[in-house]
Scaffold this motif. Structure first.
Motif, PDB file in Angstrom:
ATOM      1  N   UNK A 245       0.730  -1.294  -0.013  1.00  0.00           N
ATOM      2  CA  UNK A 245      -0.116   0.025  -0.383  1.00  0.00           C
ATOM      3  C   UNK A 245       0.980   1.329  -0.055  1.00  0.00           C
ATOM      4  N   UNK A 246       1.824   1.075  -0.792  1.00  0.00           N
ATOM      5  CA  UNK A 246       2.812   2.376  -0.691  1.00  0.00           C
ATOM      6  C   UNK A 246       3.122   2.543  -2.305  1.00  0.00           C
ATOM      7  N   UNK A 247       3.180   4.022  -2.960  1.00  0.00           N
ATOM      8  CA  UNK A 247       3.916   4.246  -4.099  1.00  0.00           C
ATOM      9  C   UNK A 247       5.136   4.257  -4.040  1.00  0.00           C
ATOM     10  N   UNK A 248       5.805   4.073  -5.027  1.00  0.00           N
ATOM     11  CA  UNK A 248       7.281   3.856  -4.877  1.00  0.00           C
ATOM     12  C   UNK A 248       8.122   4.148  -6.122  1.00  0.00           C
ATOM     13  N   UNK A 249       9.487   4.493  -5.757  1.00  0.00           N
ATOM     14  CA  UNK A 249      10.452   4.803  -7.075  1.00  0.00           C
ATOM     15  C   UNK A 249      11.708   4.086  -6.475  1.00  0.00           C
ATOM     16  N   UNK A 250      12.694   3.731  -7.782  1.00  0.00           N
ATOM     17  CA  UNK A 250      13.736   3.151  -7.374  1.00  0.00           C
ATOM     18  C   UNK A 250      14.891   4.065  -8.120  1.00  0.00           C
ATOM     19  N   UNK A 251      15.768   4.701  -7.272  1.00  0.00           N
ATOM     20  CA  UNK A 251      16.861   5.287  -7.722  1.00  0.00           C
ATOM     21  C   UNK A 251      18.239   4.431  -7.653  1.00  0.00           C
ATOM     22  N   UNK A 252      18.746   3.966  -8.811  1.00  0.00           N
ATOM     23  CA  UNK A 252      19.969   2.996  -8.707  1.00  0.00           C
ATOM     24  C   UNK A 252      20.426   3.014  -9.940  1.00  0.00           C
ATOM     25  N   UNK A 253      22.142   3.103  -9.889  1.00  0.00           N
ATOM     26  CA  UNK A 253      22.791   3.096 -11.145  1.00  0.00           C
ATOM     27  C   UNK A 253      22.861   1.899 -11.557  1.00  0.00           C
ATOM     28  N   UNK A 254      23.021   0.674 -10.736  1.00  0.00           N
ATOM     29  CA  UNK A 254      22.884  -0.705 -11.281  1.00  0.00           C
ATOM     30  C   UNK A 254      21.672  -1.214 -12.104  1.00  0.00           C
ATOM     31  N   UNK A 255      21.818  -1.782 -13.411  1.00  0.00           N
ATOM     32  CA  UNK A 255      20.539  -2.053 -14.016  1.00  0.00           C
ATOM     33  C   UNK A 255      19.918  -3.112 -13.088  1.00  0.00           C
ATOM     34  N   UNK A 256      20.702  -3.967 -12.505  1.00  0.00           N
ATOM     35  CA  UNK A 256      20.304  -5.159 -11.810  1.00  0.00           C
ATOM     36  C   UNK A 256      19.283  -4.833 -10.692  1.00  0.00           C
ATOM     37  N   UNK A 257      19.656  -3.529 -10.190  1.00  0.00           N
ATOM     38  CA  UNK A 257      18.847  -3.040  -9.087  1.00  0.00           C
ATOM     39  C   UNK A 257      17.520  -2.435  -9.567  1.00  0.00           C
ATOM     40  N   UNK A 258      17.670  -1.486 -10.526  1.00  0.00           N
ATOM     41  CA  UNK A 258      16.627  -0.818 -11.201  1.00  0.00           C
ATOM     42  C   UNK A 258      15.785  -1.957 -11.825  1.00  0.00           C
ATOM     43  N   UNK A 259      16.366  -2.940 -12.264  1.00  0.00           N
ATOM     44  CA  UNK A 259      15.418  -3.964 -12.860  1.00  0.00           C
ATOM     45  C   UNK A 259      14.668  -4.508 -11.520  1.00  0.00           C
ATOM     46  N   UNK A 260      15.112  -4.961 -10.658  1.00  0.00           N
ATOM     47  CA  UNK A 260      14.321  -5.477  -9.516  1.00  0.00           C
ATOM     48  C   UNK A 260      13.219  -4.517  -9.073  1.00  0.00           C
ATOM     49  N   UNK A 261      13.678  -3.295  -9.180  1.00  0.00           N
ATOM     50  CA  UNK A 261      12.600  -2.367  -8.605  1.00  0.00           C
ATOM     51  C   UNK A 261      11.458  -2.290  -9.621  1.00  0.00           C
ATOM     52  N   UNK A 262      11.695  -2.189 -11.097  1.00  0.00           N
ATOM     53  CA  UNK A 262      10.744  -2.013 -12.061  1.00  0.00           C
ATOM     54  C   UNK A 262       9.864  -3.179 -12.121  1.00  0.00           C
ATOM     55  N   UNK A 263      10.487  -4.583 -11.685  1.00  0.00           N
ATOM     56  CA  UNK A 263       9.919  -6.014 -11.861  1.00  0.00           C
ATOM     57  C   UNK A 263       8.786  -5.858 -10.849  1.00  0.00           C
ATOM     58  N   UNK A 264       8.917  -5.476  -9.570  1.00  0.00           N
ATOM     59  CA  UNK A 264       7.958  -5.336  -8.613  1.00  0.00           C
ATOM     60  C   UNK A 264       7.157  -3.935  -8.738  1.00  0.00           C
ATOM     61  N   UNK A 265       7.293  -3.078  -9.868  1.00  0.00           N
ATOM     62  CA  UNK A 265       6.296  -2.256 -10.072  1.00  0.00           C
ATOM     63  C   UNK A 265       6.741  -0.779  -9.495  1.00  0.00           C
ATOM     64  N   UNK A 266       8.072  -0.396  -8.742  1.00  0.00           N
ATOM     65  CA  UNK A 266       8.423   0.704  -8.617  1.00  0.00           C
ATOM     66  C   UNK A 266       8.992   1.553  -9.752  1.00  0.00           C
ATOM     67  N   UNK A 267       8.618   2.787  -9.948  1.00  0.00           N
ATOM     68  CA  UNK A 267       9.045   3.522 -10.932  1.00  0.00           C
ATOM     69  C   UNK A 267      10.740   3.886 -11.044  1.00  0.00           C
ATOM     70  N   UNK A 268      11.150   3.627 -12.299  1.00  0.00           N
ATOM     71  CA  UNK A 268      12.559   3.842 -12.360  1.00  0.00           C
ATOM     72  C   UNK A 268      12.917   5.172 -12.839  1.00  0.00           C
ATOM     73  N   UNK A 269      13.949   5.790 -11.941  1.00  0.00           N
ATOM     74  CA  UNK A 269      14.383   7.128 -12.142  1.00  0.00           C
ATOM     75  C   UNK A 269      15.666   6.923 -12.721  1.00  0.00           C
ATOM     76  N   UNK A 270      15.941   7.290 -13.922  1.00  0.00           N
ATOM     77  CA  UNK A 270      17.291   6.815 -14.605  1.00  0.00           C
ATOM     78  C   UNK A 270      18.421   7.607 -13.982  1.00  0.00           C
TER      79      UNK A 270
END
Ligand code: ZN
Ligand code: ZN
Length: 406
Positions: A245-270
């Motif tokens: 029940x939280x909206x969220x974003x991911x800020x991560x320079x590593x593709x693996x980590x931003x990929x985990x973020x987007x896979x669970x539905x966090x918005x990727x901030x490049x």
């Protein structure tokens, strides 16, 4: 007052062991980190086993665990997560691979596994993506550039399997390997055939591509082969916003980590590995104004650990400390600071040593800990927790948990 938003700051590979060159201290103990120490003294501290005690966590399995997705249930390999981080829309069932460009000679022998450290593969990656035709197998491809010589591949179609090997011999001077099935299923046989056809067609396209002809003229190594590895089938992830029940974003320079973020539905901030930390912090603050949760992963401490560079790791931790100062001014924020695993300079690999953890924010009980490091935090009131407990504890501190029982 209770905090209402969460910043999960993960310093990749932060944990360490005593280092001789630092007088027997860990890099965190040796570093001058007044801001992290302030967070520790104003917050509650502990140590955390990212997955469970004695498990050497990878960055991927650890981040899943910390986000509340037990890796034992959700993890299907690095490839699909890395592909998601490179911007490929990974749907359940697609097969994802990590990929990188390499240089081969005219006999197919690998002469450089990083293609002369080519820095921009946008054009050749588009050429491969648009040029490779696997329609006779009923398979569509997605192929996206990553940072430097890296890229990611995804296959979409019927009858595919992730049980296939790699064409990477993992050394120079060797020929590429033929990709083979890793189990006896017809799907794995079929997928291996598709993968070999992909690498063959990719080489045809790359051989005379203008980018490579230009590189040859400039005396640079051509990016004329694609090595693929880490095959995995994209899993099904309950969206983060529904789960917590939280909206969220991911800020991560590593593709693996931003990929985990987007896979669970966090918005990727490049962000790029070269984006200054201060800029990354600004982006995080911008996201915290709009969202309930931000995952902020800072990469390089892990690399210094892998390289065994304790002094450099200490210096980098001091840089992080200086960069996070603006987080202090945000009202209603719960800040969690931790690592995804330890990467001791003494072993140059991840270890199962628990990572130090701080929770800081309105309403959080404090303890007597006044320094952020492995030894001080072990004396904190959070004691020793598992990574799977982190989200529930943070949700409780922002009043988002539901009562168990009457
Ligand atoms: Zn990591
Ligand atoms: Zn690592």
């Amino acid at each position: 007052m209770t905090a209402s938003k969460i910043l999960l700051l993960i310093i990749d590979g932060v944990g360490d062991r005593p280092c001789e060159c630092l007088g027997g201290k860990t890099p965190l103990q040796a570093a001058k980190i007044p801001n992290l120490d302030k967070l520790a003294s104003e917050g509650i501290c502990g140590i955390m086993d990212p997955i469970s005690a004695g498990i050497r966590a990878g960055s991927d399995t650890s981040h899943l665990s910390l986000l509340g997705y037990p890796p034992q249930k959700y993890y299907t390999g690095r490839g699909p997560l890395e592909a998601a981080g490179c911007g490929i829309k990974m749907l359940p069932g697609m097969i994802g691979f990590r990929a990188n460009y390499a240089t081969i000679d005219d006999k197919g022998i690998i002469t450089d596994r990083r293609a002369g450290r080519i820095s921009d593969t946008t054009e050749i990656t588009a050429a491969v993506k648009n040029g490779v035709d696997l329609s006779k197998y009923g398979v569509e491809i997605e192929f996206a550039p990553g940072t430097g010589h890296r890229a990611a591949l995804a296959l979409k179609g019927k009858g595919l399997s992730a049980a296939v090997s790699t064409n990477d011999p993992k050394k120079t001077g060797a020929a590429q390997k033929t990709i083979i099935a890793e189990d006896s299923s017809a799907e794995a046989e079929f997928t291996a055939k598709v993968c070999n056809e992909f690498t063959r067609q990719a080489e045809e396209i790359l051989k005379n591509h203008p980018v490579n002809l230009k590189r040859a003229k400039e005396g640079k190594l051509p990016a004329n082969a694609v090595l693929i590895r880490g095959a995995g089938e994209m899993g099904i992830y309950e969206p983060f916003e529904e789960k917590h029940e939280l909206s969220g974003s991911v800020v991560a320079a590593a593709a693996l980590i931003s990929g985990i973020g987007t896979s669970v539905g966090l918005e990727k901030i490049p962000v790029l590995p070269t984006t200054p930390l201060e800029e990354q912090v600004k982006l995080v603050i911008g996201e915290l104004a709009k969202k309930d949760f931000v995952l902020f992963n800072i990469k390089n401490a892990d690399e210094y650990g892998h390289d065994g560079k304790a002094e450099a790791k200490k210096d980098f931790l001091e840089k992080i400390d200086a960069a996070i100062l603006p987080f202090f001014g945000i009202d209603g924020l719960l800040i969690a600071v931790c690592g995804d695993h330890s990467t001791p300079c003494t072993i140059k690999e991840h270890s199962a040593d628990p990572v130090p953890l701080i929770l800081h924010g309105d309403g959080v009980r404090t303890d007597g800990v006044s320094a952020y490091d492995e030894i001080s935090c072990a004396k904190g009131a959070m004691c020793r927790i598992c990574g799977g407990s982190l989200m529930p504890i943070m949700l409780d501190l922002i009043d988002k948990t539901h009562k168990y029982g009457a």
